[in-house]
Write a protein that holds these residues in place. Structure first.
Motif: not given
Length: 437
Positions: A167-171, A265-267, A295-301
């Motif tokens: 879970e992160l935000n990219l600038d 699409a599947n994040a 596998t890493f879930d990236m849906s919360n980026t």
């Protein structure tokens, strides 16, 4: 006028016997007032009525006294007393624990004073084994057959990392990296941001995984990964197993104008560890128990116009760790805790009830046996509203009200005295009759 001294004496004697039996029930209740989970009894009496020799009912007949009809148990709730011992179990509401005696009998009880024997089995003070339902490690659901509960005291086996989440935000304001610059984890000019986390191999060995974010264009990012400084393959689908590619693969992320992830699409991002080896030369997937990809879930980026920030990193692997303790939840779930923070659902203590609990047969030590009169056992492994809940670290006190028992004792004493007086009076009358000249 006919006079029957025998009937009069019989009536008084039956009253004495009834009062005596009533006092015995009260005395038993009082003597068990401090026994955990004890349920008091009540004496029920009925009159004895004489019939004519031909069986006809008499409209002016006099009864022959009283008799004890039944001694019934009162299963009302007792007070809950907190003890702090995790193996002290109290039932708040309807239900019984089931324990198995050495002879195989299934005994039902409200006494939740439990402990561990030398084999780690949960038992009561008599050595009867508490019955529960083991949790299937694959499905996470309790089995259908109850059995004795053994608390494992050994280390938890290690588990390799098989999944995680970022879970992160990219600038969004960041400058894209020059495409001519090849990614190099040692060169800060070849990526925008990075973070790291610990991952585990099949033997529980800990490794530092670095994750590097590189901006390619306005909404496009590349993701690179290293483990203990060695670059590994990462992609948006299961990565082809390779041994030593000339250039490790990277994953691509695309964000929409709203800053949310669009591609993949599947994040999910898949990391392949097949070409990674530990410092001692052991492959990451050394035991061959499971595939060497996770596998890493990236849906919360997200990609917003604010600074790069990591809100959360998580993964499901862990190292071997010693036993730390256990706890029993309100639903009866016994959970083992380990020093590394892992919690494992081990077994579930069931609650049992009966259509007619008054039909249970007492066997002593706060236990009852099921009978035809009680009906079949009904078991619940959920928070069924028809059942109570289990409170760990507490015990249910006896449901005896000492004040009420002492008042009943006084009343029974008066009844005994009154019946004694009727016998004395009848004796005096009989004496007068026999002395007539």
């Amino acid at each position: 006028m006919a006079f029957s001294a025998g009937g009069s004496f019989q009536q008084g004697l039956s009253g004495l016997n009834a009062a005596q039996r009533g006092l015995e029930v009260i005395a038993n209740n009082v003597s068990n007032a401090s026994v955990v989970g004890f349920k008091g009894s009540e004496a029920e009496f009925s009159d004895v009525f004489a019939r004519a020799f031909n069986g006809a009912r008499s409209t002016n007949g006099i009864g022959l006294g009283t008799s004890l009809a039944a001694v019934t148990q009162n299963f009302k709730q007792g007070n809950i007393n907190v003890t702090g011992n995790p193996l002290d179990l109290a039932i708040s509401g309807t239900g019984f624990f089931k324990v198995q005696a050495a002879n195989g009998d299934n005994i039902y009880t409200r006494n939740g004073q439990m402990g561990l024997n030398n084999e780690g089995v949960i038992v009561n003070s008599r050595g009867d084994r508490l019955q529960g339902f083991p949790i299937d490690a694959t499905t996470g659901r309790p089995s259908d057959v109850a059995q004795s509960i053994t608390v494992p005291r050994g280390n938890i086996p290690p588990a390799a990392t098989r999944g995680g989440n970022l879970e992160l935000n990219l600038d969004a304001r960041a400058t894209a990296i020059d495409p001519a610059l090849t990614f190099d984890p040692g060169n800060l000019n070849t990526f925008n941001n990075s973070t790291s986390m610990t991952v585990y191999d099949e033997l529980g060995g800990a490794h530092i995984m670095g994750i590097y974010m590189r901006k390619e264009s306005s909404n496009d990012w590349s993701v690179f990964a290293t483990v203990d400084g060695t670059q590994v393959d990462i992609g948006t689908s299961p990565v082809a197993v390779t041994t030593a590619p000339a250039q490790s693969t990277a994953a691509s992320l695309q964000y929409g104008v709203d800053g949310l992830l669009v591609t993949p699409a599947n994040a999910n991002l898949t990391v392949d560890m097949s070409r990674f080896v530990t410092a001692s030369g052991v492959p990451f997937s050394s035991t061959g128990v499971a595939p060497n990809q996770f596998t890493f879930d990236m849906s919360n980026t997200t990609q917003y116009g604010s600074s790069f920030v990591v809100q959360n990193l998580g993964q499901d692997g862990f190292e071997s760790s010693p036993f730390a303790g256990f706890d029993v939840g309100a639903d009866g779930m016994l959970t083992i805790s380990y020093a590394n923070g892992q919690l494992v659902k081990h077994a579930q203590v069931g609650l049992y009830r009966f259509p007619n609990p008054e039909g249970l047969q007492p066997v002593g030590s706060n236990g009852w046996l099921a009978t035809n009169s009680s009906g079949p056992e009904l078991v619940s492994l959920s928070e069924d509203t028809a059942f109570g809940i289990i409170q760990s670290g507490a015990l249910e006190e006896s449901n005896i009200d000492l004040t009420a028992e002492l008042v009943a004792m006084i009343s029974a004493q008066r009844v005994y005295q009154a019946n004694s007086q009727t016998i004395k009076t009848q004796d005096s009358i009989f004496q007068t009759i026999t002395n007539l000249r």
